[in-house]
Design an enzyme around this catalytic site. Structure first.
Site, PDB file in Angstrom:
ATOM      1  N   LYS A   1       0.896  -1.154   0.152  1.00  0.00           N
ATOM      2  CA  LYS A   1      -0.001  -0.032  -0.005  1.00  0.00           C
ATOM      3  C   LYS A   1       0.662   1.294  -0.082  1.00  0.00           C
ATOM      4  CE  LYS A   1      -2.349  -1.005   3.866  1.00  0.00           C
ATOM      5  NZ  LYS A   1      -1.732  -2.041   4.165  1.00  0.00           N
TER       6      LYS A   1
ATOM      7  N   ARG B   1      11.852  -6.189   4.346  1.00  0.00           N
ATOM      8  CA  ARG B   1      11.630  -4.611   4.233  1.00  0.00           C
ATOM      9  C   ARG B   1      12.551  -3.822   4.679  1.00  0.00           C
ATOM     10  NH1 ARG B   1       5.496  -2.193   4.764  1.00  0.00           N
ATOM     11  NH2 ARG B   1       5.918  -2.268   7.033  1.00  0.00           N
TER      12      ARG B   1
ATOM     13  N   ARG C   1      12.043  -1.671  10.460  1.00  0.00           N
ATOM     14  CA  ARG C   1      11.031  -1.345  11.529  1.00  0.00           C
ATOM     15  C   ARG C   1      11.166  -2.320  12.517  1.00  0.00           C
ATOM     16  NH1 ARG C   1       5.671   0.025   8.271  1.00  0.00           N
ATOM     17  NH2 ARG C   1       4.824  -0.755  10.198  1.00  0.00           N
TER      18      ARG C   1
ATOM     19  N   ARG D   1       0.342  -8.549  13.657  1.00  0.00           N
ATOM     20  CA  ARG D   1      -0.342  -7.457  12.724  1.00  0.00           C
ATOM     21  C   ARG D   1      -1.283  -8.112  11.747  1.00  0.00           C
ATOM     22  NH1 ARG D   1       4.751  -4.737  10.605  1.00  0.00           N
ATOM     23  NH2 ARG D   1       3.463  -3.499   9.272  1.00  0.00           N
TER      24      ARG D   1
ATOM     25  N   ARG E   1      -8.937   1.706   9.597  1.00  0.00           N
ATOM     26  CA  ARG E   1      -8.597   0.202   9.782  1.00  0.00           C
ATOM     27  C   ARG E   1      -9.626  -0.348  10.650  1.00  0.00           C
ATOM     28  NH1 ARG E   1      -2.667   0.722   9.166  1.00  0.00           N
ATOM     29  NH2 ARG E   1      -1.399  -1.110   9.826  1.00  0.00           N
TER      30      ARG E   1
HETATM   31  P1  AMP Z   1       1.799   0.821   9.293  1.00  0.00           P
HETATM   32  O1  AMP Z   1       2.702   1.530   9.131  1.00  0.00           O
HETATM   33  O2  AMP Z   1       0.486   0.984   8.466  1.00  0.00           O
HETATM   34  O3  AMP Z   1       1.913  -0.861   9.155  1.00  0.00           O
HETATM   35  O4  AMP Z   1       1.274   0.972  10.852  1.00  0.00           O
HETATM   36  C1  AMP Z   1       2.143   0.506  11.977  1.00  0.00           C
HETATM   37  C2  AMP Z   1       1.509   0.638  13.234  1.00  0.00           C
HETATM   38  O5  AMP Z   1       1.014   1.917  13.556  1.00  0.00           O
HETATM   39  C3  AMP Z   1       0.345  -0.432  13.348  1.00  0.00           C
HETATM   40  O6  AMP Z   1       0.595  -1.768  13.484  1.00  0.00           O
HETATM   41  C4  AMP Z   1      -0.634   0.333  14.320  1.00  0.00           C
HETATM   42  O7  AMP Z   1       0.014   0.094  15.672  1.00  0.00           O
HETATM   43  C5  AMP Z   1      -0.405   1.683  14.096  1.00  0.00           C
HETATM   44  N1  AMP Z   1      -1.615   2.252  13.074  1.00  0.00           N
HETATM   45  C6  AMP Z   1      -1.249   2.545  11.918  1.00  0.00           C
HETATM   46  N2  AMP Z   1      -2.555   3.171  11.293  1.00  0.00           N
HETATM   47  C7  AMP Z   1      -3.480   2.828  12.339  1.00  0.00           C
HETATM   48  C8  AMP Z   1      -4.881   2.893  12.384  1.00  0.00           C
HETATM   49  N3  AMP Z   1      -5.498   3.624  11.339  1.00  0.00           N
HETATM   50  N4  AMP Z   1      -5.430   2.623  13.615  1.00  0.00           N
HETATM   51  C9  AMP Z   1      -4.623   2.289  14.468  1.00  0.00           C
HETATM   52  N5  AMP Z   1      -3.564   2.032  14.633  1.00  0.00           N
HETATM   53  C10 AMP Z   1      -2.715   2.450  13.711  1.00  0.00           C
END
Ligand code: AMP
Length: 216
Positions: free
Chosen positions: A15, A129, A162, A173, A90
């Site tokens: 994404k 990654r 990360r 996740r 989400r």
């Molecule tokens: P991502 O980079 O999108 O994989 O997000 C990394 C982490 O940020 C996730 O595992 C959540 O802990 C937090 N996070 C990101 N977007 C959201 C969201 N829309 N709602 C809640 N937590 C989020």
């Protein structure tokens, strides 16, 4: 005319990579909720400190905090013509909040590209990654390596792995995605907004499929 797109799909499906490409091509702002949390964490803001414990466990940050952060971001001038949302909404509560927010900005969710891939591919992609410290550009040591290991091709900044891309957290996740985010697929399908995209193709093929599905 505004245009708001929501990119939906499991962690690691691409994404962020696709949102960046689409944003560069269309001029629409790219809003990544994960990047916003990581930026807050880097700057040690109150929001960043609060989000940290959830992120390190691979769990979702509470809806009210996340929604307030996105509302502030969407109100900035670079979103006047719309935005590409990556990682938000989400949960169903976040999707409802987004609808209400966009109404205030005289817009709505126009389309929801839903990118899919097999779970073993997601785990492999996430664990390989590398992310750029300065601007979040994304590489993969196997499928999309940087020209110089450890250095971003685009801005020369350091690449890092990360914390939440470690195997155990990755699995959590993906489970959280299946439980809390996948209901949104049905929600947007029912509203006739879902565009299913095969994320197992190369980055270029996915971005072409995406562009033609969106007619952008
Ligand atoms: P991502 O980079 O999108 O994989 O997000 C990394 C982490 O940020 C996730 O595992 C959540 O802990 C937090 N996070 C990101 N977007 C959201 C969201 N829309 N709602 C809640 N937590 C989020």
């Amino acid at each position: 005319m505004t245009k708001y797109l929501v990119l939906l799909g499991p962690p690691g499906v691409g994404k962020g990579t696709q949102a960046k490409i689409l944003s560069e091509r269309t001029g629409l702002a790219h809003i990544s909720s994960g990047d916003l949390f990581r930026e807050n964490l880097k700057n040690q803001t109150e929001l960043g400190k609060l989000a940290q414990s959830y992120m390190s466990r691979g769990e979702l940050v509470p809806d009210d905090v996340t929604i307030a952060m996105i509302r502030e971001r969407l109100s900035r001038p670079d979103c006047k013509t719309g935005a590409i949302l990556d990682g938000f909404p989400r949960t169903p509560a976040q999707a409802d909040a987004l609808e209400a927010m966009l109404k205030e900005f005289n817009g709505c969710v126009d389309a929801v590209p839903f990118i899919t891939a097999a779970e073993d591919v997601l785990v492999e992609r996430l664990s390989g990654r590398w992310t750029c410290r300065a601007n979040g550009h994304i590489f993969n040591e196997k499928t999309n390596p940087p020209k110089t290991p450890g250095i971003c091709d685009f801005d020369g900044s350091e690449l890092y792995q990360r914390d939440d891309d470690k195997a155990e957290t990755v699995k959590r996740r993906i489970r959280v995605y299946l439980e809390q985010t996948s209901p949104l697929v049905d929600y947007y399908r029912r509203h006739g907004k879902l565009l299913e995209i095969d994320g197992m193709q190369t980055i270029e093929q996915v971005s072409q499929t995406l562009a033609s599905a969106l007619k952008m």
